[in-house]
Design an enzyme around this catalytic site. Structure first.
Site, PDB file in Angstrom:
ATOM      1  N   TYR A  33       0.829  -1.209   0.000  1.00 38.97           N
ATOM      2  CA  TYR A  33       0.000   0.000   0.000  1.00 38.97           C
ATOM      3  C   TYR A  33       0.858   1.250   0.000  1.00 38.97           C
ATOM      4  O   TYR A  33       0.652   2.171  -0.796  1.00 38.97           O
ATOM      5  CB  TYR A  33      -0.916  -0.023   1.225  1.00 38.97           C
ATOM      6  CG  TYR A  33      -1.873   1.144   1.308  1.00 38.97           C
ATOM      7  CD1 TYR A  33      -3.040   1.162   0.546  1.00 38.97           C
ATOM      8  CD2 TYR A  33      -1.627   2.224   2.155  1.00 38.97           C
ATOM      9  CE1 TYR A  33      -3.935   2.214   0.629  1.00 38.97           C
ATOM     10  CE2 TYR A  33      -2.511   3.286   2.238  1.00 38.97           C
ATOM     11  CZ  TYR A  33      -3.667   3.276   1.474  1.00 38.97           C
ATOM     12  OH  TYR A  33      -4.544   4.332   1.549  1.00 38.97           O
ATOM     13  N   THR A  40     -14.516   5.479   7.574  1.00 40.12           N
ATOM     14  CA  THR A  40     -15.173   4.629   6.580  1.00 40.12           C
ATOM     15  C   THR A  40     -15.092   3.188   7.059  1.00 40.12           C
ATOM     16  O   THR A  40     -14.481   2.893   8.097  1.00 40.12           O
ATOM     17  CB  THR A  40     -14.472   4.744   5.206  1.00 40.12           C
ATOM     18  OG1 THR A  40     -13.153   4.182   5.306  1.00 40.12           O
ATOM     19  CG2 THR A  40     -14.379   6.198   4.738  1.00 40.12           C
TER      20      THR A  40
END
Length: 243
Positions: A148, A183
């Site tokens: 990532y 989120t």
């Protein structure tokens, strides 16, 4: 156009644009999630296109559908991304997992930007804007996040190259680096995540709508002005200084 529009930051940004009167092309893996976003858009003109952004053919089809519906593309929010398997030590990360993160976060962003360039160069009036979703990880990694983090650093290079290459065609490109927006992907933050010193500690989060308002501001600037890089983060998250 918003990629990854079926949930999280993508959905919030799409709804902010709908509220501001934009027409929307929504891309994502799941048709049902895109349709749910569209149902929340308050009557905005919305096109849902289930898309695998790692596929050049699927991305071409996405932009073709958007042009056929709206006749032009003025904005791409390059948002779709994945973190990959969490908590996996670098030496144990499967090659397939590495490739998947690179394919989605970097190659997918490139393919969408490339398709946007082709459309924006050829439309009249010429030009448009691309906003890439980077990350705090484009500046500082978390433990066990090599794929990532590497892709988000690469997205910064992509943003700079797009900005330079877009100048002759009135194509502006900026990047928003987001830290701890609330989120589904960051739900674990409030219960505890691994820190650089080996501790597990909860982290503060911020309302995802604050991200959406920032993206909308970037998008609504005239093409003669550009937010090149913006960092929007929970004020007290462990990033600045020593935490």
């Amino acid at each position: 156009m918003v990629t990854g529009a079926g949930s999280g930051i993508g959905r919030s940004v799409a709804l902010a644009f709908a509220g501001a009167g934009w027409s929307l092309a929504l891309a994502g893996r799941r048709a049902d999630a895109l349709e749910e976003t569209a149902s929340l858009a308050g009557g905005a003109d919305v096109l849902c296109v289930p898309t695998d952004i790692t596929s050049p053919e699927a991305v071409t089809a996405l932009f073709t559908a958007a042009r056929e519906r709206f006749r032009r593309v003025d904005l791409l929010f390059n948002n779709a991304g994945t973190f990959g398997p969490g908590g996996v030590h670098l030496e144990d990360l499967p090659h397939e997992a590495w490739r998947h993160v690179v394919d989605v976060n970097l190659t997918g962003s490139f393919l969408c930007a490339q398709a946007a360039f082709r459309v924006m160069k050829g439309q009249d009036p010429q030009g448009g804007r691309i906003i890439n979703n980077g990350s705090i990880s484009a500046h500082a990694p978390r433990p066990h996040s090599v794929a990532y983090t590497a892709t988000k650093h690469a997205v910064t290079g992509l943003t700079k190259s797009l900005s330079l290459d877009g100048r002759p065609y009135r194509i502006a490109c900026g990047q928003i680096d987001i830290g701890n927006a609330a989120t589904e992907m960051t739900a674990r933050m409030e219960t505890g995540v691994l820190q650089a010193d080996g501790r597990t500690a909860p982290e503060p989060v911020m309302d995802v709508d604050d991200v959406a308002r920032t993206v909308l501001h970037m998008a609504e600037l005239p093409l003669e002005a550009n937010v090149q890089f913006a960092t929007v983060m929970s004020t007290t998250m462990p990033y600045i200084g020593r935490g």
